[in-house]
Structure formats: structure tokens, C-alpha cells
Design a protein around this motif. Structure first.
Motif, PDB file in Angstrom:
ATOM      1  N   THR A 247      11.689  -0.696   9.382  1.00 57.12           N
ATOM      2  CA  THR A 247      11.735  -0.065   8.015  1.00 57.12           C
ATOM      3  C   THR A 247      11.780  -1.579   7.259  1.00 57.12           C
TER       4      THR A 247
ATOM      5  N   GLU B 232      18.854   6.137   5.572  1.00 53.85           N
ATOM      6  CA  GLU B 232      17.643   6.701   4.939  1.00 53.85           C
ATOM      7  C   GLU B 232      16.656   5.984   4.552  1.00 53.85           C
ATOM      8  N   GLN B 233      16.465   4.937   5.129  1.00 57.11           N
ATOM      9  CA  GLN B 233      15.350   3.754   4.750  1.00 57.11           C
ATOM     10  C   GLN B 233      13.854   4.650   5.325  1.00 57.11           C
ATOM     11  N   CYS B 234      12.772   4.051   4.452  1.00 54.88           N
ATOM     12  CA  CYS B 234      11.680   4.276   4.830  1.00 54.88           C
ATOM     13  C   CYS B 234      11.040   3.874   5.845  1.00 54.88           C
ATOM     14  N   ILE B 235      10.241   4.554   6.752  1.00 57.68           N
ATOM     15  CA  ILE B 235       9.572   4.011   7.882  1.00 57.68           C
ATOM     16  C   ILE B 235       8.317   3.385   7.695  1.00 57.68           C
ATOM     17  N   ILE B 236       8.060   2.011   7.768  1.00 60.45           N
ATOM     18  CA  ILE B 236       6.991   1.150   7.482  1.00 60.45           C
ATOM     19  C   ILE B 236       5.915   1.353   8.584  1.00 60.45           C
TER      20      ILE B 236
END
Length: 129
Positions: A40, A12-16
Motif C-alpha cells: 500500500t 482502508e488503504q489502496c493496494i498498489i
């Protein structure tokens, strides 16, 4: 059939950053004309974008307007970024992938049929000879 597809990022990491690049020849099947690279805070992830005939049984995918279905396929090419945010992605015609880090370095995501690595390529802050 869908007009979009989704991708769940591990942990559930954020996408950069997201980039659309050409694949290297011989790494994927011929149905893969493009790859999507997403980063991420912890990883760079390479996904294949495969074109499939709508007559084939496809569970997930989205229409591309050319009487075929595009399917996003996660690959084994997942690389740690050593906590360096990769803020830009660029691909070459022959499938090389370059990413700009927030540390001022340019990194190359090198992938072959059997192996892969993320290596520092150029430090734009370094002084020349």
C-alpha cells in the motif's frame, strides 16, 4: 466453501502491488507453500497461503482444485514503506523478497521467525566505482 477469498487492508488503504512468493524455510508451518505480498502507500504486508485438508473445520478459504482448501492468513510481518510506493515484487526460491520502489531503489523485505525489516538494497540510480 468458496472459490475466492477476500482480504481487508488495514486503515482502508489502496493496494498498489501484489506478488506471489515462496516462504522462507522454518518461518511458517509446512502447510504454507506460498506467501502473498501486498503493498500500500504506507506498508508492505506479508500473508501466508496455507493448504488445509477439507475434512478440517475451516471458516474461510477457497478451493484450489486439488481436494484441499487454501486459506489466506495475515501474519505479523507488516512493514512501513516510509511513503515510497513499491511498484514491483519478486521472490527467490529460498524465500527472499525484493521490491522495486518508485524512487529507483530495490528493497528487500527481510523476515525471520522473530524479526523483520525493510531495507534499501540497491540504488539503481547510483553511479558505480
Amino acid at each position: 466453501r468458496e472459490d475466492f477469498c477476500s482480504f481487508s487492508v488495514p486503515n482502508e488503504q489502496c493496494i498498489i502491488t501484489v506478488g506471489l512468493v515462496r516462504p522462507k524455510k522454518g518461518v511458517f508451518k509446512d502447510s504454507v507453500e506460498w506467501c502473498i505480498v501486498l503493498t500500500t502507500p504506507e506498508e508492505a504486508i506479508l500473508c501466508a497461503l496455507a493448504r488445509e485438508n477439507p475434512s478440517q473445520k475451516v471458516d474461510e478459504g477457497f478451493r484450489d482444485g486439488m481436494n484441499s482448501i487454501l486459506r489466506l492468513i495475515p501474519t505479523r510481518f507488516v512493514l512501513p514503506t516510509d511513503s515510497v510506493p513499491l511498484i514491483s515484487i519478486c521472490g527467490s526460491k529460498d524465500g527472499r523478497i525484493f521490491m522495486g520502489g518508485s524512487d529507483g531503489c530495490v528493497y528487500e523485505m527481510s523476515y525471520e521467525g522473530a524479526g523483520y525489516k525493510l531495507g534499501s538494497y540497491v540504488d539503481s540510480n547510483a553511479s558505480g566505482p
